[in-house]
Design an enzyme around this catalytic site. Sequence first.
Site, PDB file in Angstrom:
ATOM      1  N   GLY A   5      17.331 -26.448  36.527  1.00 47.76           N
ATOM      2  CA  GLY A   5      17.529 -27.763  35.911  1.00 47.76           C
ATOM      3  C   GLY A   5      17.960 -27.640  34.472  1.00 47.76           C
ATOM      4  N   ASN A   7      20.777 -28.075  33.009  1.00 49.13           N
ATOM      5  CA  ASN A   7      21.930 -28.852  32.542  1.00 49.13           C
ATOM      6  C   ASN A   7      21.559 -30.069  31.718  1.00 49.13           C
ATOM      7  OD1 ASN A   7      21.027 -29.692  35.320  1.00 49.13           O
ATOM      8  ND2 ASN A   7      22.384 -31.405  34.874  1.00 49.13           N
ATOM      9  N   GLY A   9      18.037 -32.577  29.748  1.00 52.99           N
ATOM     10  CA  GLY A   9      16.627 -32.782  29.444  1.00 52.99           C
ATOM     11  C   GLY A   9      15.909 -31.556  28.929  1.00 52.99           C
ATOM     12  N   GLY A  11      15.196 -28.819  30.451  1.00 55.89           N
ATOM     13  CA  GLY A  11      15.852 -27.571  30.822  1.00 55.89           C
ATOM     14  C   GLY A  11      16.943 -27.198  29.847  1.00 55.89           C
ATOM     15  N   SER A 135       2.703 -31.405  35.254  1.00 54.78           N
ATOM     16  CA  SER A 135       2.698 -32.691  34.552  1.00 54.78           C
ATOM     17  C   SER A 135       1.250 -33.115  34.397  1.00 54.78           C
ATOM     18  CB  SER A 135       3.465 -33.745  35.363  1.00 54.78           C
ATOM     19  OG  SER A 135       3.151 -35.055  34.936  1.00 54.78           O
ATOM     20  N   TYR A 161       4.669 -37.740  44.002  1.00 56.83           N
ATOM     21  CA  TYR A 161       5.004 -36.974  42.801  1.00 56.83           C
ATOM     22  C   TYR A 161       3.779 -36.245  42.264  1.00 56.83           C
ATOM     23  CZ  TYR A 161       6.386 -35.888  38.009  1.00 56.83           C
ATOM     24  OH  TYR A 161       6.640 -35.229  36.836  1.00 56.83           O
TER      25      TYR A 161
END
Length: 299
Positions: A5, A7, A9, A11, A135, A161
């Site tokens: 990930g 690309n 945020g 990451g 999280s 989630y």
Amino acid sequence: MLVTGGNSGLGYQAVLQLARKGARVLLAARDRGRGAAALERLAADAPGSHAEFVQIDLADLTSVGHFSTAFLADGQGLDLLVNNAGVMAIPHRETTAQGYERQFGTNHLGHFALTGRLLPALVQRPGSRVVTLSSNMHKRASGIDFEDLQGERGYRPWPAYEQSKLANAMFVLEFDRRLRAAGLDVVSAGAHPGFAATNLQIAGPRSGGGGLMARGMGLATRLFAQPARNGALPVLYAATAENVHGGEYFGPDGPGEMRGHHPKPVQFSRAAHDEAAAARLWAVSEELTGVTFEALTAR
């Protein structure tokens, strides 16, 4: 160093800071066009850095396998794997390429498979690390629902989630236990970003037409979230600080671990420390992915 990930945020911020310090970074994303755009941005933000795009779709175990096989074939070692990519609160039940509930399949199973397949490369580099993002919302899950793991009987976006993030937390701790038992010099650590402004809060709720939820999350993000560069600090700390040990978990130092400028050690939930449930989750994950961590039993 490989960041899933990478690309956007958190990451991207992790990739940026690692590249600025001279690391050779593999920016992993599922979409080739977005990956290329991120590399262009990185070239402007960190001139002279060494990064390249690699295509990995965590929602497709075949994609994970293809990348891992090619990477290992080159005989490369890996110093750091950041399990960052994820999806959040998809309004209606969706599935991965293999038919698993998409949040559990992407956030946990995809990273479980990737880590297991890349473990031989991690073992090549003494002191290598695997940093898995959880999280604070993992604390809302009382346990793993093994009787309806894929949400087939009843699907609710947020509990799904929360369960996937609890699975991430359990993975950090169970992987650490198994690494130590095998005597391998690899660190499994966890991190969470607090409430950070990323595309995660909007992309998932928007999937499948969840416009109202997406608008609500977008508003909350604009009003209350900290910048992604701050959210990435606990990840970078877990990835690079000298005094990080297996099984540790890092988050922001502000009130409620929601935001902050200085990462600090924080606590996983009681459910995350359930060793029997974690061992069961590991066995189920091996069965669902077909990936076994052979290096853990090779000695």
